[in-house]
Scaffold this motif. Structure first.
Motif, PDB file in Angstrom:
ATOM      1  N   ALA A 103       0.826  -1.217   0.000  1.00 39.89           N
ATOM      2  CA  ALA A 103       0.000   0.000   0.000  1.00 39.89           C
ATOM      3  C   ALA A 103       0.854   1.258   0.000  1.00 39.89           C
ATOM      4  O   ALA A 103       0.462   2.292  -0.548  1.00 39.89           O
ATOM      5  N   THR A 369     -11.702  -3.769  -6.986  1.00 35.80           N
ATOM      6  CA  THR A 369     -10.244  -3.884  -6.895  1.00 35.80           C
ATOM      7  C   THR A 369      -9.779  -3.950  -5.442  1.00 35.80           C
ATOM      8  O   THR A 369      -8.792  -4.618  -5.126  1.00 35.80           O
ATOM      9  N   THR A 370     -10.486  -3.294  -4.545  1.00 43.77           N
ATOM     10  CA  THR A 370     -10.137  -3.339  -3.123  1.00 43.77           C
ATOM     11  C   THR A 370     -10.215  -4.755  -2.593  1.00 43.77           C
ATOM     12  O   THR A 370      -9.375  -5.172  -1.784  1.00 43.77           O
ATOM     13  N   LYS A 373      -7.048  -6.510  -3.597  1.00 41.30           N
ATOM     14  CA  LYS A 373      -5.890  -6.042  -2.833  1.00 41.30           C
ATOM     15  C   LYS A 373      -5.902  -6.585  -1.408  1.00 41.30           C
ATOM     16  O   LYS A 373      -4.838  -6.852  -0.831  1.00 41.30           O
ATOM     17  N   PHE A 378      -2.293  -6.448   0.359  1.00 38.86           N
ATOM     18  CA  PHE A 378      -1.721  -5.117   0.227  1.00 38.86           C
ATOM     19  C   PHE A 378      -2.089  -4.283   1.447  1.00 38.86           C
ATOM     20  O   PHE A 378      -1.355  -3.382   1.834  1.00 38.86           O
TER      21      PHE A 378
END
Length: 576
Positions: A103, A369-370, A373, A378
């Motif tokens: 991140a 997309t979160t 991740k 991430f």
């Protein structure tokens, strides 16, 4: 600064640095002793006592020889220490970067990291010998002279001592000012570097925007800020050095006036006065030189501050003993996450069982997309649990998650190397034959056949020699070669034509029997073949979930979404 530099140095670098500093201090003390010996030598010359002159010359020669030997050792250890410190700093930087959560790299840090790894680390590694050595000489030599002067004339020594606090505060003021301005200048350089790199990378898009594009202004503004910061650094440094030199000259003036007063009063011999004035000049000269170098130390501290900032970042927690998942299913249980701001996902719960493909669909900004991740770790969720095989991801640890997950994102980056090596990085232990076989499954063989050099053709920086779809095929091949049990595809087939998308879909169908595949997609072919579909809403929650057939039969939001996609793909442009 030296203490902080020792902290970031390897054991060998620390030993070399401490030894170097010891010899530097020895040279400074010997230089001070040599200056002190000038007083009785000059006094003997003025009085015509040649026997005393010879004796003091012998003593001065012996001290000078000791100084030469110490200086030689200081220079030898200084060279070795600089190389060892530079190696230590670069290794510590590399080790820290791989420890930081992904991140942290979400914001472009290329300018910052480039500045630290090139100019910053090099400057810091040479600072002990090139700058600190001269500053130590500028402090230890006058201190030695000052101590010896109490034995020669305590009144002039006391006058010199009275000037020390003034000179010290002036030195600190100069160093602080230059350090503050250099920190601003370093930040401006990092921002300008980021903008220039960004400007170079996206030239195809920028050229369609015309000469007055916003990117031109962003680059220009960043460069202007860098120029202003540099001018400020020069002004502060020039003014500070001049002011410090004025204080040093003031100290010398005090000594000269007092010495003249004592000589006129008859309490100090003229021969001794002349010798002591020469010593006073030698007292102030190293101090004046150290003032100009104080800013250099402040500049080196800027890089060390950047190292401190990197090491003060809190990495994701890691378990002492990583747990072992029972399978490769992925579970979200009440997950809330918002990148430190408003929540993107709210109380999200679903399960993607092993051996199935789950398609994530929904409007832009819904958190698709979160989800990917969070699975790739991430980030860790702010609330709730992301688990693999029934074990929360933090209990597995980043290394286990990285080995288990093969993510493919829409934004693909390829290294400036050959096509084959860009695929090979997914599993360096395999043979060339196995790599080519895996790449062929992702239709990369068609790319190799098109380019001169075949599999050994270079793709250019970031894959610039390939189209967007070709870069995605190479990235997918890399993920397939990794042979990870969890495959994450975030719009990975968006830039592929229908033929290649079908080919990739067939490949995924062939391997998903014993893998967990999670796909963020808009392509209809990809969505309809999923074992389950999760449709997100604008609030970061699940609107609907089920198979393609079930959701169409429900005639809810997914059915409307499907019809809109089907209608969109059926649009055609016709001439009248």
């Amino acid at each position: 600064m030296i203490r902080r530099l020792l902290h970031y140095s390897s054991p060998r670098a620390r030993r070399l640095l401490v030894t170097e500093l010891a010899f530097i201090v020895a040279t400074a003390v010997l230089q001070g002793v040599a200056f002190l010996l000038l007083v009785p030598l000059l006094r003997a010359l003025f009085l015509g006592d040649m026997t005393a002159v010879r004796s003091w010359l012998i003593a001065l020669t012996a001290v000078g020889a000791g100084y030469a030997v110490a200086f030689w050792f200081a220079s030898q250890f200084g060279t070795k220490a600089s190389t060892a410190v530079l190696d230590s700093l670069l290794r510590r930087l590399g080790d820290r970067l791989v420890e930081l959560p992904i991140a942290w790299f979400g914001v472009d840090r290329s300018g910052l990291i480039t500045g630290i790894a090139t100019h910053g680390a090099m400057f810091v590694s040479t600072t002990p010998y090139a700058i600190v050595r001269l500053i130590i000489t500028g402090l230890v030599t006058p201190a030695t002279v000052l101590v010896g002067m109490f034995f020669l004339d305590w009144r002039l020594a006391l006058a010199m001592t009275a000037t020390v606090p003034v000179l010290w505060f002036a030195f600190r003021w100069l160093s602080t000012g230059m350090g503050r301005d250099d920190a601003e200048h370093s930040a401006a350089i990092a921002d300008a570097s980021n903008r220039v790199i960004e400007f170079a990378r996206v030239q195809p898009a920028l050229r369609t925007a015309g000469d007055n594009s916003i990117a031109d202004h962003l680059v220009e503004n960043a460069l202007q800020r860098q120029h202003r910061a540099y001018r400020g650094l020069l002004i502060t440094g020039g003014a500070g050095i001049a002011a410090f030199a004025a204080f040093v000259q003031l100290a010398l003036t005090v000594v000269i006036v007092l010495g003249a007063y004592l000589a006129v009063g008859g309490s100090l011999e003229p021969a001794t006065l002349i010798a002591l004035l020469v010593l006073g000049v030698r007292f102030t000269e190293p101090i004046a030189n150290s003032g100009a170098l104080g800013g250099g130390v402040a500049i080196a501290k800027t890089t060390l501050n950047q190292f401190d900032d990197l090491y003060n970042l809190t990495p994701l927690p890691e378990p002492d003993r990583p747990a072992t998942p029972k399978d490769w299913g992925v579970t979200f249980d009440g997950v809330t996450f918002g990148y430190g701001g408003p929540a993107v996902l709210r109380q999200l719960s679903f399960t993607a069982p092993t051996g199935t493909m789950t398609a994530i669909v929904g409007p832009s900004g819904s958190g698709k997309t979160t989800i990917v991740k969070l699975i790739a770790r991430f980030y860790d969720p702010e609330a709730g649990t992301v688990a693999v095989g029934g074990i929360p991801v933090p209990e597995l640890g980043t290394a286990v998650v990285e080995a288990a997950v093969a993510p493919v994102f829409q934004d693909v980056y390829l290294f400036d190397d050959t096509i084959l090596n860009n695929v090979w990085i997914g599993n360096p232990d395999l043979s060339r034959k196995d790599v080519i076989a895996a790449a062929t499954r992702a239709r990369v063989d068609e790319i190799a056949a098109r380019l001169p050099g075949g599999w050994d053709a270079r793709v250019g920086e970031g894959g610039s020699n390939l189209s967007g779809g070709e870069r995605q095929r190479v990235s997918i091949a890399r993920a397939l070669l990794k042979d990870a049990p969890i495959i994450l595809l975030d719009e990975a087939t968006a830039a592929l034509d229908i033929g290649n998308e079908i080919a990739i879909g067939d490949t995924l169908d062939a391997i998903r029997a014993d893998r967990t595949v999670i796909v963020v997609a808009h392509r209809l072919q990809t969505i309809m073949t999923a074992d389950q579909i999760i449709m997100l809403n604008d609030h970061g929650g699940i609107e609907e979930a089920g198979t393609h057939t079930e959701l169409l039969a429900a005639t809810g939001p997914y059915a409307r979404y499907w019809r809109e996609r089907v209608d969109a793909t059926g649009w055609q442009l016709t001439r009248r």
